[in-house]
Write an enzyme that holds these catalytic residues in place. Structure first.
Site, mmCIF file in Angstrom:
data_model
loop_
_atom_site.group_PDB
_atom_site.id
_atom_site.type_symbol
_atom_site.label_atom_id
_atom_site.label_comp_id
_atom_site.label_asym_id
_atom_site.label_seq_id
_atom_site.Cartn_x
_atom_site.Cartn_y
_atom_site.Cartn_z
ATOM 1 N N ASP A 8 0.865 -1.165 0.000
ATOM 2 C CA ASP A 8 0.000 0.000 0.000
ATOM 3 C C ASP A 8 0.913 1.230 0.000
ATOM 4 O O ASP A 8 2.116 1.118 0.236
ATOM 5 C CB ASP A 8 -0.890 -0.037 1.247
ATOM 6 C CG ASP A 8 -1.641 1.256 1.462
ATOM 7 O OD1 ASP A 8 -2.369 1.677 0.558
ATOM 8 O OD2 ASP A 8 -1.482 1.855 2.549
ATOM 9 N N ASP A 10 -0.327 5.208 0.894
ATOM 10 C CA ASP A 10 -0.658 6.186 1.937
ATOM 11 C C ASP A 10 -0.772 5.513 3.297
ATOM 12 O O ASP A 10 -1.549 4.580 3.481
ATOM 13 C CB ASP A 10 -1.974 6.892 1.599
ATOM 14 C CG ASP A 10 -1.877 7.742 0.346
ATOM 15 O OD1 ASP A 10 -0.876 8.466 0.206
ATOM 16 O OD2 ASP A 10 -2.800 7.684 -0.488
#
Length: 222
Positions: A8, A10
């Protein structure tokens, strides 16, 4: 068979909360809706923008949501240009990625709720961006926790679900990994908290990037 680590972005690789909160404020101001609490905004990071807006403004109609999404995107881009700065990498992120990329038995990928424009701008600022074999984002897939992005990473890298691990900071990442039949590792420094990550299926939690490589090896050994 190579192993695959799917990151991922953020809250996992970069601390983007200041940019996100500022742009969400602009989006809500543009349609004269009450501002959501900061923690509510952080809780939806990882979702694709239309879904995130509906979570924060459930009474808004589709046209209003579409306007908010466009204002958010424009403001996020403008903030980046004004500040001439990207969200900062978390401490140890670049070193951990370099260590994994140097191994002959491992491939790296990205699965993020960011737009393609936002992701590409971020990648252009990273001197190590070319280590990612493939990247997938919200523009081309259903929102997390749908497994589509992970499945696309598996296909692109010719990897099996049993040989892949998703690394993320939200329950959406853990649920996405589970839906794709992959293991997942939660990071403690992100936006959803350790307890939420554990209850939604994280095989392990790391509290520092220096722990990541060993944790991955332990998961695959087991």
């Amino acid at each position: 068979m190579s192993k695959l680590v799917i990151f991922d972005v953020d809250g996992t690789l970069v601390d983007s909360q200041a940019h996100i909160v500022a742009s969400m404020t602009a989006a809500f101001d543009s349609v004269a809706l009450p501002q959501p609490e900061r923690q509510a905004v952080l809780s939806i990071i990882g979702l694709s923008l239309p879904y995130a807006m509906k979570e924060l403004a459930p009474m808004a109609d589709d046209q209003t949501v579409a306007q908010m999404v466009e204002v958010y995107k424009s403001d996020f881009s403008a903030n980046r240009l004004r500040s001439d700065a990207m969200p900062p990498l978390y401490d140890g992120a670049e070193a951990a990625i370099a260590a994994l990329a140097s191994r002959g038995d491992m491939m790296l990928a990205i699965a993020t709720g960011k737009s393609r424009r936002g992701l590409d701008a971020l990648l252009e600022s990273w001197p190590f961006a070319d280590v990612f074999a493939t990247t997938h984002c919200a523009d081309d897939h259903p929102s997390k926790p749908h497994p589509s992005m992970v499945q696309a990473c598996l296909t692109d890298c010719d990897a099996q679900a049993a040989d892949a691990v998703v690394v993320g900071d939200t329950t959406y990442d853990m649920e996405m990994a589970k839906a794709a039949r992959c293991a997942s590792i939660g990071v403690s420094w992100g936006y959803h908290g350790v307890r939420a990550l554990t209850t939604t299926g994280a095989a392990a939690i790391v509290t520092d990037f220096s722990q990541l490589e060993t944790t991955l090896d332990t998961i695959w050994k087991d």
